[in-house]
Design a protein around this motif. Structure first.
Motif, PDB file in Angstrom:
ATOM      1  N   LEU A  92       0.638  -1.244  -0.062  1.00 38.12           N
ATOM      2  CA  LEU A  92      -0.003   0.212  -0.173  1.00 38.12           C
ATOM      3  C   LEU A  92       0.860   1.293  -0.321  1.00 38.12           C
ATOM      4  CD1 LEU A  92      -3.048   0.900   0.092  1.00 38.12           C
ATOM      5  CD2 LEU A  92      -2.756   1.197   2.614  1.00 38.12           C
ATOM      6  N   VAL A  93       1.916   1.224   0.623  1.00 34.58           N
ATOM      7  CA  VAL A  93       2.747   2.540   1.054  1.00 34.58           C
ATOM      8  C   VAL A  93       3.818   2.625  -0.270  1.00 34.58           C
ATOM      9  CG1 VAL A  93       2.736   2.401   3.399  1.00 34.58           C
ATOM     10  CG2 VAL A  93       4.618   1.199   2.356  1.00 34.58           C
ATOM     11  N   ASN A  94       3.683   1.788  -1.307  1.00 40.72           N
ATOM     12  CA  ASN A  94       4.372   1.856  -2.569  1.00 40.72           C
ATOM     13  C   ASN A  94       3.639   2.209  -3.672  1.00 40.72           C
ATOM     14  OD1 ASN A  94       7.109   1.463  -1.370  1.00 40.72           O
ATOM     15  ND2 ASN A  94       6.591  -0.625  -1.356  1.00 40.72           N
ATOM     16  N   CYS A  95       2.511   2.466  -3.560  1.00 36.89           N
ATOM     17  CA  CYS A  95       1.583   2.507  -4.780  1.00 36.89           C
ATOM     18  C   CYS A  95       0.979   3.897  -5.110  1.00 36.89           C
ATOM     19  CB  CYS A  95       0.168   1.840  -4.659  1.00 36.89           C
ATOM     20  SG  CYS A  95      -1.064   2.547  -3.297  1.00 36.89           S
ATOM     21  N   ARG A  96       0.748   3.964  -6.238  1.00 41.76           N
ATOM     22  CA  ARG A  96       0.344   5.410  -6.570  1.00 41.76           C
ATOM     23  C   ARG A  96      -1.306   5.522  -6.905  1.00 41.76           C
ATOM     24  NH1 ARG A  96       1.988   6.483 -11.689  1.00 41.76           N
ATOM     25  NH2 ARG A  96       2.318   4.435 -12.158  1.00 41.76           N
ATOM     26  N   VAL A  97      -1.627   4.300  -7.075  1.00 47.86           N
ATOM     27  CA  VAL A  97      -3.216   4.332  -7.154  1.00 47.86           C
ATOM     28  C   VAL A  97      -3.921   3.089  -6.294  1.00 47.86           C
ATOM     29  CG1 VAL A  97      -5.054   3.790  -9.040  1.00 47.86           C
ATOM     30  CG2 VAL A  97      -3.015   4.881  -9.871  1.00 47.86           C
ATOM     31  N   VAL A  98      -4.875   3.495  -5.730  1.00 45.72           N
ATOM     32  CA  VAL A  98      -5.745   2.444  -4.822  1.00 45.72           C
ATOM     33  C   VAL A  98      -7.330   2.509  -5.073  1.00 45.72           C
ATOM     34  CG1 VAL A  98      -6.234   2.058  -2.273  1.00 45.72           C
ATOM     35  CG2 VAL A  98      -3.992   3.101  -3.090  1.00 45.72           C
ATOM     36  N   HIS A  99      -7.587   1.346  -5.381  1.00 47.26           N
ATOM     37  CA  HIS A  99      -9.121   0.966  -5.788  1.00 47.26           C
ATOM     38  C   HIS A  99      -9.428   0.192  -4.623  1.00 47.26           C
ATOM     39  CE1 HIS A  99      -9.475   3.148  -9.536  1.00 47.26           C
ATOM     40  NE2 HIS A  99      -8.231   2.913  -9.826  1.00 47.26           N
ATOM     41  N   LEU A 100     -10.450   0.478  -3.803  1.00 46.51           N
ATOM     42  CA  LEU A 100     -11.118  -0.216  -2.530  1.00 46.51           C
ATOM     43  C   LEU A 100     -12.342  -0.758  -3.122  1.00 46.51           C
ATOM     44  CD1 LEU A 100      -9.948   2.006   0.354  1.00 46.51           C
ATOM     45  CD2 LEU A 100      -8.771  -0.020  -0.630  1.00 46.51           C
ATOM     46  N   VAL A 101     -12.534  -2.119  -3.337  1.00 46.25           N
ATOM     47  CA  VAL A 101     -13.855  -2.493  -3.758  1.00 46.25           C
ATOM     48  C   VAL A 101     -14.613  -3.240  -2.823  1.00 46.25           C
ATOM     49  CG1 VAL A 101     -15.026  -4.023  -5.572  1.00 46.25           C
ATOM     50  CG2 VAL A 101     -13.002  -2.781  -6.034  1.00 46.25           C
ATOM     51  N   ASP A 102     -15.638  -2.665  -2.208  1.00 46.09           N
ATOM     52  CA  ASP A 102     -16.670  -3.227  -1.165  1.00 46.09           C
ATOM     53  C   ASP A 102     -17.972  -2.916  -1.588  1.00 46.09           C
ATOM     54  OD1 ASP A 102     -17.959  -4.261   0.845  1.00 46.09           O
ATOM     55  OD2 ASP A 102     -16.448  -3.593   2.251  1.00 46.09           O
ATOM     56  N   PRO A 103     -18.806  -3.893  -2.229  1.00 42.78           N
ATOM     57  CA  PRO A 103     -20.135  -3.577  -2.631  1.00 42.78           C
ATOM     58  C   PRO A 103     -21.172  -3.080  -1.483  1.00 42.78           C
ATOM     59  CG  PRO A 103     -19.377  -5.808  -3.297  1.00 42.78           C
ATOM     60  CD  PRO A 103     -18.453  -5.183  -2.405  1.00 42.78           C
ATOM     61  N   HIS A 104     -20.624  -3.387  -0.293  1.00 41.10           N
ATOM     62  CA  HIS A 104     -21.633  -2.982   0.665  1.00 41.10           C
ATOM     63  C   HIS A 104     -21.163  -1.514   1.530  1.00 41.10           C
ATOM     64  CE1 HIS A 104     -23.659  -6.530   0.053  1.00 41.10           C
ATOM     65  NE2 HIS A 104     -22.666  -7.200   0.178  1.00 41.10           N
ATOM     66  N   PHE A 105     -20.042  -1.106   1.143  1.00 42.57           N
ATOM     67  CA  PHE A 105     -19.555   0.187   1.632  1.00 42.57           C
ATOM     68  C   PHE A 105     -20.680   1.103   1.819  1.00 42.57           C
ATOM     69  CE2 PHE A 105     -17.975   4.463   1.358  1.00 42.57           C
ATOM     70  CZ  PHE A 105     -17.139   4.468   2.508  1.00 42.57           C
ATOM     71  N   GLY A 106     -20.895   1.706   2.900  1.00 38.48           N
ATOM     72  CA  GLY A 106     -21.754   2.868   3.185  1.00 38.48           C
ATOM     73  C   GLY A 106     -20.929   3.965   3.945  1.00 38.48           C
ATOM     74  N   PRO A 107     -20.993   5.202   3.586  1.00 46.84           N
ATOM     75  CA  PRO A 107     -20.310   6.178   4.445  1.00 46.84           C
ATOM     76  C   PRO A 107     -20.761   6.410   5.881  1.00 46.84           C
ATOM     77  CG  PRO A 107     -21.242   6.987   2.698  1.00 46.84           C
ATOM     78  CD  PRO A 107     -21.395   5.601   2.253  1.00 46.84           C
ATOM     79  N   GLU A 108     -22.166   5.941   5.947  1.00 41.33           N
ATOM     80  CA  GLU A 108     -23.030   6.250   7.160  1.00 41.33           C
ATOM     81  C   GLU A 108     -22.640   5.264   8.054  1.00 41.33           C
ATOM     82  OE1 GLU A 108     -25.176   3.229   4.716  1.00 41.33           O
ATOM     83  OE2 GLU A 108     -24.036   5.193   4.299  1.00 41.33           O
ATOM     84  N   ASN A 109     -21.896   4.093   7.840  1.00 38.64           N
ATOM     85  CA  ASN A 109     -21.623   3.015   8.441  1.00 38.64           C
ATOM     86  C   ASN A 109     -20.459   3.305   9.145  1.00 38.64           C
ATOM     87  OD1 ASN A 109     -21.313   0.388   9.738  1.00 38.64           O
ATOM     88  ND2 ASN A 109     -22.879  -0.338   8.281  1.00 38.64           N
TER      89      ASN A 109
END
Length: 162
Positions: free
Chosen positions: A1-18
């Protein structure tokens, strides 16, 4: 993670209210900030379950809990008719990717999960589905970008503090 330039987090159930979803995103962004890593892209991919207005309102509340200058984009998807199921959780970077069995959320005390390094073929497929031109899903919308505003200080012991 600390060596990357691009990060895509995939979680269908992600909700910012949670809180259980937010905490992991916030922790990952703090790891990047602590290591002076400023990725060109940080994007969360999830299902379009709520209204855009509700999602954006809740996502904007995260700004105060994300390190200053950290930018997080969102894209909300739905399954194409007869297409691949939007179900698994992934962390995809420009260097490779992993899959997680349970999710990208903070579990309860004592819960564990397995992280599996994607093979080159698996990585190429998932990258093309979520990032590449051949998106396997239908874009519902792209909520507003959240820009972190939390200023972190270093205490006398050398630890970072919010």
């Amino acid at each position: 993670l600390v060596n990357c330039r691009v990060v895509h987090l995939v979680d269908p159930h992600f909700g910012p209210e949670n809180a259980r979803h937010r905490k992991v995103l916030e922790a990952l962004m703090c790891v990047l900030a602590d290591n002076q890593v400023v990725p060109e892209v940080v994007r969360v991919h999830c299902l379009g379950k709520s209204t855009l207005q509700f999602f954006e309102m809740e996502a904007m509340k995260m700004a105060a809990r994300l390190p200053s200058g950290v930018t997080v984009d969102f894209v909300r998807w739905k399954q194409k008719e007869g297409g691949d199921l939007l179900h698994n959780r992934y962390v995809l970077t420009d260097l490779g990717g992993v899959s997680l069995g349970v999710g990208l959320d903070a579990g309860d005390m004592g819960e564990t999960d397995d992280i599996h390094l994607l093979t080159r073929d698996q990585y190429a497929l998932r990258w093309s589905q979520y990032v590449g031109d051949g998106a396997a899903f239908v874009t519902v919308d792209t909520p507003k970008t959240v820009v972190g505003s939390m200023v972190r200080r270093i205490d006398r012991s050398g630890r970072r503090q919010a």
